[in-house]
Design an enzyme around this catalytic site. Structure first.
Site, PDB file in Angstrom:
ATOM      1  CB  SER A  24      -1.825   9.853   4.122  1.00 41.61           C
ATOM      2  OG  SER A  24      -3.244   9.957   4.069  1.00 41.61           O
ATOM      3  CG  ASP A  77      -5.568   6.691  -3.128  1.00 45.30           C
ATOM      4  OD1 ASP A  77      -6.030   7.688  -3.735  1.00 45.30           O
ATOM      5  OD2 ASP A  77      -4.734   6.798  -2.209  1.00 45.30           O
ATOM      6  CG  HIS A  80      -3.984   9.830  -0.480  1.00 48.92           C
ATOM      7  ND1 HIS A  80      -4.378   8.504  -0.383  1.00 48.92           N
ATOM      8  CD2 HIS A  80      -3.758  10.272   0.775  1.00 48.92           C
ATOM      9  CE1 HIS A  80      -4.390   8.164   0.902  1.00 48.92           C
ATOM     10  NE2 HIS A  80      -4.013   9.216   1.622  1.00 48.92           N
TER      11      HIS A  80
END
Length: 200
Positions: A13, A162, A165
Site C-alpha cells: 500500500s 490510520d 500511511h
C-alpha cells in the site's frame, strides 16, 4: 529528455497510494521528480494494498511478464504488512531473498525500500526484523533506502488518520528524501553511437 527509463514499483500500500488521490502515490510523484531532473522516467505502479512478502513473491513472475518491456530498475517495498501482522522475520527475509534473486536473474537493478519494526512489537522482534533489509541489499548488490518512512515518522500532520500511511504531503517529503537514491540506482545510459551524416 533522453531515452525512456522503465522502472517498476513493486510492493504494498505504500506504493499503491492507499488513501490518496490519483497522481499522489509515491511512484507517480517520484516519476514527476525524476522527470524534473531530466530523467525520462516511466514508472509502472505494481503496488497492491495488504501484500505481504509472501503475496509479493507469488505474483512477481506474473508482474514481470506483464510489463511491455523489462524494467531497468525495480523498486521493492514489501515487509511492512509482515511486520504489522507479527509474522516471523525469518519468513520476511526468505521471501525477500527469493524476490531479489528472481529480479537479479531477470537483469533488472533493484532498490530496496527498508522498514523498521514498530516499537510495540518489542526489542526481540526488532533485533530480528530490522537487519533484514541492509543484509539482503548487501548480499544482492541492491541499492538501499534504510527506512522508507523516515521523513514522516513522528510527524502526525504527514500521516493519515490510520497512523500508518503518509498523506500526499508526506509522500512528497519521502520523494524529496529518496529521489537521489533512485536516480543513482538506475543503470547508466548506454552511449548511443550515431552514424555520420550523409555528405551534402
Amino acid at each position: 529528455m533522453g531515452p525512456e527509463r522503465r522502472i517498476l514499483a513493486f510492493g504494498d500500500s505504500l506504493l499503491a497510494g492507499y488513501g490518496l488521490k490519483d497522481g499522489e502515490s509515491y511512484p507517480a510523484r517520484l516519476e514527476q521528480a525524476l522527470r524534473a531532473r531530466g530523467i525520462n522516467a516511466r514508472i509502472a505502479n505494481a503496488g497492491v494494498s495488504g501484500d505481504t512478502t509472501a503475496a509479493g513473491l507469488q505474483r512477481l513472475d506474473f508482474t514481470l511478464k506483464s510489463q511491455p518491456t523489462p524494467p531497468e530498475l525495480v523498486i521493492v517495498s514489501l515487509g511492512g504488512n509482515d511486520m504489522l501482522r507479527g509474522l516471523p522475520p525469518e519468513q520476511t527475509r526468505s521471501n525477500l531473498d527469493a524476490i531479489l534473486t528472481r529480479l537479479k536473474s531477470s537483469g533488472s537493478r533493484v532498490i530496496l525500500l527498508g522498514m523498521l519494526a514498530a516499537p510495540n512489537l518489542g526489542k526481540d522482534y526488532a533485533e530480528k526484523f530490522n537487519p533484514v533489509y541492509p543484509q539482503l541489499a548487501q548480499e544482492h548488490g541492491a541499492a538501499l533506502v534504510p527506512f522508507f518512512l523516515q521523513p514522516v515518522i513522528d510527524k502526525p500532520d504527514l500521516i493519515q488518520q490510520d497512523h500508518v500511511h503518509p498523506t500526499a504531503i508526506g509522500i512528497d517529503e519521502i520523494v524529496t528524501a529518496t529521489v537521489d537514491d533512485v536516480a543513482q540506482a538506475l543503470p547508466p545510459v548506454a552511449e548511443v553511437k550515431f552514424a555520420a551524416p550523409p555528405p551534402r
